[in-house]
Design an enzyme around this catalytic site. Sequence first.
Site, mmCIF file in Angstrom:
data_model
loop_
_atom_site.group_PDB
_atom_site.id
_atom_site.type_symbol
_atom_site.label_atom_id
_atom_site.label_comp_id
_atom_site.label_asym_id
_atom_site.label_seq_id
_atom_site.Cartn_x
_atom_site.Cartn_y
_atom_site.Cartn_z
ATOM 1 N N HIS A 1 78.950 -20.723 73.674
ATOM 2 C CA HIS A 1 80.118 -20.515 72.813
ATOM 3 C C HIS A 1 79.846 -21.055 71.409
ATOM 4 C CE1 HIS A 1 84.240 -18.967 73.648
ATOM 5 N NE2 HIS A 1 84.478 -19.462 72.458
ATOM 6 N N TYR B 1 88.499 -23.178 61.555
ATOM 7 C CA TYR B 1 88.513 -22.444 62.812
ATOM 8 C C TYR B 1 87.231 -21.635 62.971
ATOM 9 C CZ TYR B 1 90.174 -20.218 66.977
ATOM 10 O OH TYR B 1 90.281 -19.822 68.283
#
Length: 441
Positions: free
Chosen positions: A320, A56
């Site tokens: 991002h 993640y």
Amino acid sequence: MDPNDKPSGPSPHYSLYQREVFRRGGEQGNLPSFSVHPDELAESTKQTLNSRAYFYANSNAGLGWTDRANREAFYRWRIVPRALIDTNVRDLSVEIFGHRIPAPIMLAPIGINKLYTPLGELVPAKVAGELGLPYCLSTAASQPIEAVAQANDQGTLSRAESNRHDSSGTWTSAKSPRFFQLYMGHDDEITTSLLERAWKSGFDVCMLTTDTWQLGWRPTDINIANYTFYYPGSVGNEVGSSDPTFLKKHGRDLEKDSGKWIDSSVWHGKAHTWEKIPWVINEWKRISHGRPFLIKGIQCAEDALKAHEMGCQGIVVTNHAGRQVDGAIGSLEILPEIANAVGDKMTVIFDSGIRTGSDILKAMALGAHAVMIGRLYVWGMSHEGEAGCRHVLKSLLADLDITMTVGGFRSIKKDVQGKAESILRYNPSGVYPGPSEHAKL
């Protein structure tokens, strides 16, 4: 730098942290427990995190080409050092949204920090307070808004106590700025509730993320079905489960479906358009009595100009960190064009790919007013929690301070910011080598 004969100046002497590390090692045999070399630090998190947390933190969209493009863009810009300049006193401070901060570094909004350390967002919020750097809280955080504010205040109080006899700059007693990053769902009442909580908790700048209506395709997460919100008893719902408006509407649903918060109020696969922006700006301005509103996720000059036209006081130039659109441009590639278009009209914050002090200097020279770092501090707290986060941030500050010293730059604002033409050179044929071979061993 002689620690016993250091001239006072507008910024702390961050470079002394290098000497502190050397002395602890030489006199006490006390060596750092992990490397702060960015490539080695990223690699070593494989040993400190389970696979869900590791991927993640480190997953990218598609083949990871945008993440690589971010680093390639930094590689192609080269610094031109200057000689015989008195840099015994450096000024790294900048003004951002009415806050004077000691260095142009902000902690980017990253969600689900409990994946990396049990206290989650309380750790970077506290350390940011200690250092006087802005902390940005994600809507996808794993701690309530109010608890993060308290941790940030605790860090500020700790800094004020340790520096009460320090006359090197007024920043030592200033409140650490904190900003709120908004993921905006389609329930306006919930959005308003989040903004009200943020304002009451001392978050005085709002930034709306516009590049994540839907998660990007991240194969390394797909491989292990790595979406923690859907696992019963998982973390990531804490902002929602502490929100009175959300609980009134969906509290029972959340008990049955742990993904209710993330699907209905954060990442929902249904994009807003420019037509919605005036409403959220006005709502934030009403709640905060006119404090700044930013759009995060700008990657072209046209969108930057549109954000200014809509009434935004700033933008975050970011892709991002390469996690959304694979094969996109590196954020640093587009920064000069965006800065030229709106840099004199609004605050331009840069994000995506920062790893070193030199990276910060390059981004500032190309037009940023401040930069955000994300993965660096996550990797640090993944090793030693609060101590690891602090070590990484103090190391980055020392790196920037030393780069200014040896490069011949005395002031970020006067000698670096917007000075690309005089202090940088572009090498279009440079081939980025990728992560160091040492890190691959």
